[in-house]
Design a protein around this motif. Sequence first.
Motif, PDB file in Angstrom:
ATOM      1  N   LYS A  77       0.859  -1.225  -0.182  1.00  0.00           N
ATOM      2  CA  LYS A  77       0.023   0.243   0.064  1.00  0.00           C
ATOM      3  C   LYS A  77       0.855   1.262   0.112  1.00  0.00           C
ATOM      4  N   PHE A  78       0.389   2.386  -0.619  1.00  0.00           N
ATOM      5  CA  PHE A  78       1.002   3.515  -0.619  1.00  0.00           C
ATOM      6  C   PHE A  78       0.292   4.816  -0.646  1.00  0.00           C
ATOM      7  N   SER A  79       0.574   5.882  -0.437  1.00  0.00           N
ATOM      8  CA  SER A  79      -0.502   7.000  -0.688  1.00  0.00           C
ATOM      9  C   SER A  79      -0.157   7.819  -1.914  1.00  0.00           C
ATOM     10  N   ASN A  80      -1.160   8.094  -2.519  1.00  0.00           N
ATOM     11  CA  ASN A  80      -0.965   8.919  -3.859  1.00  0.00           C
ATOM     12  C   ASN A  80      -0.385  10.229  -3.623  1.00  0.00           C
ATOM     13  N   PRO A  81       0.765  10.369  -4.549  1.00  0.00           N
ATOM     14  CA  PRO A  81       1.419  11.654  -4.152  1.00  0.00           C
ATOM     15  C   PRO A  81       0.357  12.844  -4.772  1.00  0.00           C
ATOM     16  N   GLY A  82       0.781  13.937  -4.289  1.00  0.00           N
ATOM     17  CA  GLY A  82      -0.402  15.172  -4.610  1.00  0.00           C
ATOM     18  C   GLY A  82      -1.735  14.932  -4.260  1.00  0.00           C
ATOM     19  N   GLY A  83      -2.058  14.087  -3.423  1.00  0.00           N
ATOM     20  CA  GLY A  83      -3.447  13.933  -2.690  1.00  0.00           C
ATOM     21  C   GLY A  83      -3.672  14.912  -1.980  1.00  0.00           C
ATOM     22  N   ALA A  84      -5.017  15.257  -1.765  1.00  0.00           N
ATOM     23  CA  ALA A  84      -5.594  16.306  -0.912  1.00  0.00           C
ATOM     24  C   ALA A  84      -6.120  15.778   0.474  1.00  0.00           C
ATOM     25  N   PRO A  85      -5.928  16.692   1.404  1.00  0.00           N
ATOM     26  CA  PRO A  85      -6.662  15.946   2.547  1.00  0.00           C
ATOM     27  C   PRO A  85      -8.039  15.368   2.444  1.00  0.00           C
ATOM     28  N   ASP A  86      -8.726  16.052   1.730  1.00  0.00           N
ATOM     29  CA  ASP A  86     -10.279  15.869   1.294  1.00  0.00           C
ATOM     30  C   ASP A  86     -10.413  14.463   0.938  1.00  0.00           C
ATOM     31  N   ASP A  87      -9.333  13.877   0.378  1.00  0.00           N
ATOM     32  CA  ASP A  87      -9.516  12.817  -0.421  1.00  0.00           C
ATOM     33  C   ASP A  87      -9.886  11.492   0.438  1.00  0.00           C
ATOM     34  N   GLY A  88      -9.541  11.507   1.932  1.00  0.00           N
ATOM     35  CA  GLY A  88      -9.900  10.368   2.638  1.00  0.00           C
ATOM     36  C   GLY A  88      -9.132   9.339   2.560  1.00  0.00           C
ATOM     37  N   ILE A  89     -10.065   8.167   2.540  1.00  0.00           N
ATOM     38  CA  ILE A  89      -9.426   6.937   2.233  1.00  0.00           C
ATOM     39  C   ILE A  89      -8.946   6.796   0.824  1.00  0.00           C
ATOM     40  N   THR A  90      -9.694   7.409  -0.330  1.00  0.00           N
ATOM     41  CA  THR A  90      -9.375   7.230  -1.766  1.00  0.00           C
ATOM     42  C   THR A  90      -7.856   7.863  -1.985  1.00  0.00           C
ATOM     43  N   ARG A  91      -7.447   8.331  -1.035  1.00  0.00           N
ATOM     44  CA  ARG A  91      -5.802   8.581  -1.379  1.00  0.00           C
ATOM     45  C   ARG A  91      -4.956   7.514  -1.089  1.00  0.00           C
ATOM     46  N   GLU A  92      -5.373   6.370  -0.487  1.00  0.00           N
ATOM     47  CA  GLU A  92      -4.533   5.214  -0.510  1.00  0.00           C
ATOM     48  C   GLU A  92      -4.432   4.692  -1.831  1.00  0.00           C
ATOM     49  N   ASN A  93      -3.535   3.876  -1.965  1.00  0.00           N
ATOM     50  CA  ASN A  93      -3.361   3.062  -3.304  1.00  0.00           C
ATOM     51  C   ASN A  93      -2.604   1.920  -2.904  1.00  0.00           C
ATOM     52  N   ALA A  94      -2.686   0.849  -3.994  1.00  0.00           N
ATOM     53  CA  ALA A  94      -1.833  -0.207  -3.549  1.00  0.00           C
ATOM     54  C   ALA A  94      -1.207  -0.933  -5.156  1.00  0.00           C
ATOM     55  N   CYS A  95      -0.281  -1.471  -4.926  1.00  0.00           N
ATOM     56  CA  CYS A  95       0.102  -2.332  -6.115  1.00  0.00           C
ATOM     57  C   CYS A  95       0.838  -3.556  -5.722  1.00  0.00           C
ATOM     58  N   TYR A  96       1.078  -4.369  -6.627  1.00  0.00           N
ATOM     59  CA  TYR A  96       1.711  -5.654  -6.488  1.00  0.00           C
ATOM     60  C   TYR A  96       3.230  -5.629  -6.792  1.00  0.00           C
ATOM     61  N   VAL A  97       4.111  -5.956  -5.909  1.00  0.00           N
ATOM     62  CA  VAL A  97       5.321  -6.026  -5.986  1.00  0.00           C
ATOM     63  C   VAL A  97       5.912  -7.360  -6.193  1.00  0.00           C
ATOM     64  N   ARG A  98       6.349  -8.026  -7.521  1.00  0.00           N
ATOM     65  CA  ARG A  98       6.996  -9.157  -7.455  1.00  0.00           C
ATOM     66  C   ARG A  98       8.854  -9.316  -7.259  1.00  0.00           C
ATOM     67  N   CYS A  99       8.967  -9.959  -6.379  1.00  0.00           N
ATOM     68  CA  CYS A  99      10.450 -10.019  -6.438  1.00  0.00           C
ATOM     69  C   CYS A  99      10.893 -11.409  -6.914  1.00  0.00           C
ATOM     70  N   MET A 100      11.720 -11.263  -8.044  1.00  0.00           N
ATOM     71  CA  MET A 100      12.032 -12.548  -8.775  1.00  0.00           C
ATOM     72  C   MET A 100      13.337 -12.835  -7.852  1.00  0.00           C
ATOM     73  N   GLU A 101      14.348 -12.228  -7.762  1.00  0.00           N
ATOM     74  CA  GLU A 101      15.371 -12.532  -6.963  1.00  0.00           C
ATOM     75  C   GLU A 101      15.821 -11.255  -6.166  1.00  0.00           C
ATOM     76  N   ALA A 102      16.917 -11.192  -5.597  1.00  0.00           N
ATOM     77  CA  ALA A 102      17.093 -10.042  -4.569  1.00  0.00           C
ATOM     78  C   ALA A 102      17.757  -8.852  -5.672  1.00  0.00           C
ATOM     79  N   GLY A 103      16.827  -7.749  -5.495  1.00  0.00           N
ATOM     80  CA  GLY A 103      17.167  -6.629  -6.300  1.00  0.00           C
ATOM     81  C   GLY A 103      16.403  -6.739  -7.671  1.00  0.00           C
ATOM     82  N   LYS A 104      15.715  -7.705  -7.977  1.00  0.00           N
ATOM     83  CA  LYS A 104      15.057  -7.702  -9.380  1.00  0.00           C
ATOM     84  C   LYS A 104      13.508  -7.681  -8.936  1.00  0.00           C
ATOM     85  N   PHE A 105      12.843  -6.857  -9.433  1.00  0.00           N
ATOM     86  CA  PHE A 105      11.529  -6.609  -9.210  1.00  0.00           C
ATOM     87  C   PHE A 105      10.644  -6.442 -10.534  1.00  0.00           C
TER      88      PHE A 105
END
Lengths: 178, 506
Positions: A77-105
Amino acid sequence: MSEMHSPSDATSSNPSTENRRGFLFAAGSTLMAIGGVLVAAPIIGAAVAPGILPEKDQWISLGAVTNWVPDTTVLIKFSNPGGAPDDGITRENACYVRCMEAGKFQVFAVNCAHLGCPVEWFSQSRLFMCPCHGGVYYEDGSRASGPPPRGLFEFAWRIQDGMLEIFSGRLPGLQEGT
Amino acid sequence: MSRIDLKHTALQGVRWLDDRTGILWVLRHSMFHRVPISAKWWYVFGSATMMFFMVQVASGIVLAMFYAPSAAQAYDSLVYINEQVPCGWMLRAIHGWSSNAMCLMMLVHLSQVFLHGTYKYPRELTWLFGVGLCIATLGLAFTGQIMRWDADAYWGLGIGAAIVDRMPIVGNEMRAVMLGGTQISGATLSRFFALHVFILPGLTVTLIGLHLYSVLRKGISEMPVAGEVVDPQTYEKAYEARVHKTGVPFYPDAARRDMVFCGAALIVLVGIAAWYGPMGPGALPDPTIIEASPRPDGMFLWIFAALALLPPGSETFLLLVGPPVGIALLAALPFISPRGERAPSRRPLSVLIFCLIATGLGVLTWLGMVSPWSPVMNAWTSTPIAPEFVAHRSPLELQGALEFQFAQCRNCHAIGGTGGMRGPDLTNVATRLSWDQLVRQIQQGGGNMPAYGKTLSSAETHALAAFLTTLDGGSLRAAIPGAMESQTARDAMPTSTNVPPSRSGD
Ligand code: FES
C-alpha cells in the motif's frame, strides 16, 4: 416635452442616426464578447484544467529493498502523491510487488488492464484474477485469458538508497503505455 | 362580511392576479386543454415519471442538508443519515427506490410511445426532448450511484474512467476532466456531486418544461387505430377537429387516471422503501481492499454484462461508437419514419425491433446478475468438494482433489453444481476428456483457461488428472441411495437389450 421623440423619429433613416445605431450595436457586441470571454475563461478553465495541466508522476518509496523475499508477490500500500486531505481513504493506493530475486522486481498496478477492476493475486496458482469480467494474468503480468487486451500495467521502479521506489501518481490506463 | 361580499372580493382578487399574470389564459391552455377521449391508462406513465422526479428533487434537497460531498466524509455522512438522522434511513430509501421507479416508468413510457408510433408527425420535438430526458435520467441514476461513495462507486468510476480513456487522442485528457485529476479522489466526488445536484437536475427541469410545452402545443396523440395513417398534409386539421368534437378537458377528465396511478405508485414506493430500506453504502471505498467484487446498480447491469461479452477485438470501437450511434438513431426516429401507420399491428418491423431490444436488455441484465464469466474469488476456500466426489478415492486421487482446491481451479469450475461458472462444469469431465487431453488442458490451458504448466509440478498435474478421471458421472449415481444397485444391474445387462426398440428390427 420637446425632447420626446415621436415614433416616426425612431424609424427615420437619417444617415447620422443610422451610423450611431450601427456603432452602438457593434460596440455593444464587442463589449459583450470581451466581457463574456473574460468571465467564461476562469469558469471553463477551472473545470477543464485537470485535463490540460495533468499532474506529473513522482517517485514513491515502497520500503527497504530487503523487505522482499525472492520468488514472492505481495500487495503493497502507498499514498497517492499530490493527494488532498479531502481525499480521505481514496488517497490510499496499492500495487503488487513481485520480487524475482534479490534486487530484481516487477511492480504491477492492481487495476485490471481491461476496465480497471482490482485484480487479486493467488500465490498457489500464481495467477492474478479479475472479479469483474474474468480477466486472468500470469505471475509475470502477462495476459492469460479473458477480455483484457494486454498484460497488467507495470510501474517503473528503481532502488534509491536501499529503498524500492516506483514512479506513479496516475491511474494506469491503456493510453499511458506503461 | 357577507358571503356575497366574500365571493366578490375573491373574484376581484382572481381578476387582479389574472390581469398581472395572465394565469387564466395559462390554465385554460394547460390544465384545461382538451385531450383526445381515447387517451386512457396508457398515458399515465409519463406523469408517473415526472412525479418520481419531483420526489427525487424533494428528497434530494433534504439529503443535501446532511450529506457531506467530500471523499473523506461522504461515507460517514451516509451512515450518519441511515442511523442518526430522524427518518434518515427512510429518506435515503425513498430517494434510492424512487430513482429506480423513475427509470422504470421512463422506460415504460418510452416503450409505449415507440410502440404506438406517437413520435410521428407532428410530435418530432416532443420525442427529441424525451430522448434528452432519457439520457438525463440515466445520467442522474449513474451519478447518484457515485454519491454513495462505497467500493461499488469507486470501482464503477474506475470502469467509467477506463472507457473514457480509450477515446483516441483526447482519451487521457477527457479522463482527467472526468476525474478532476489523474486519480479517483475527492475532486472526482465533487465533480459528480455538481453533476448530480446542479447540472443534470437543471437540464432535466429544462427538458421537462420543453417536453410539456411541446405536448401542449401539438397535443396528446390518440390511441393508434389500424388503418388510420398519419399524413402530414391532413393530420393536424383532422386531429384538431376530432379533439374539438369529442375531446375532454385534461383536468379533471384525463387527470383522474394520472392521479389514481400516481397515488398508487407513491404508496407502493413507500412500501418498497420501508421494506427494503436504503441502498448501502456498501464496502468502504478503500482502493487497497482488493477483495472487492464491484457490481453496478440494476439499471446498468446490462452494460456490465456487455463489457464482459463484447469481442475483445472490436470492444473499444463498439464502446466508443455504440452509444452515440444508438442515441443518434433514437433521436432520428421521427425523421426516419414521420408518417404512415401507428398501430403496432401494422408495424411488424417496429414491434420486432422493440422485442429484440427488450429481450437483449433483459437477457444482458440477467447475465449481469449471474455474471457467469466472473471467477468466484473465494470458492477455493469457501466451497468444499462434496463427499460423494471424494469417497472411495485412492490417495493419489485425493491429493488431486486437494490440488483442485488449492490451485483455485474451483474459482472457475463447478463440481456437482458448486463453484465458479467461468469454465465448464467438471462433474462429468472424464466422460468428455481422455487422460492425455486432461493433462494437456491443465498444462497448456487454452479456450480461456490459463496454462498451469509452470505452476504445477508434474507430480501435482498427475494427481490432479488422476482425480479428474474419477469424475465420470459415476459418483453422482452413488449419491442417490439405491441408484447404484440398479445402475450396476443395468450395466450388467447384455448389450443387445440396450438397443432401442425402433432399431431392433433393422
Ligand atoms: S475489468 Fe478485469 S476483466 Fe474486465
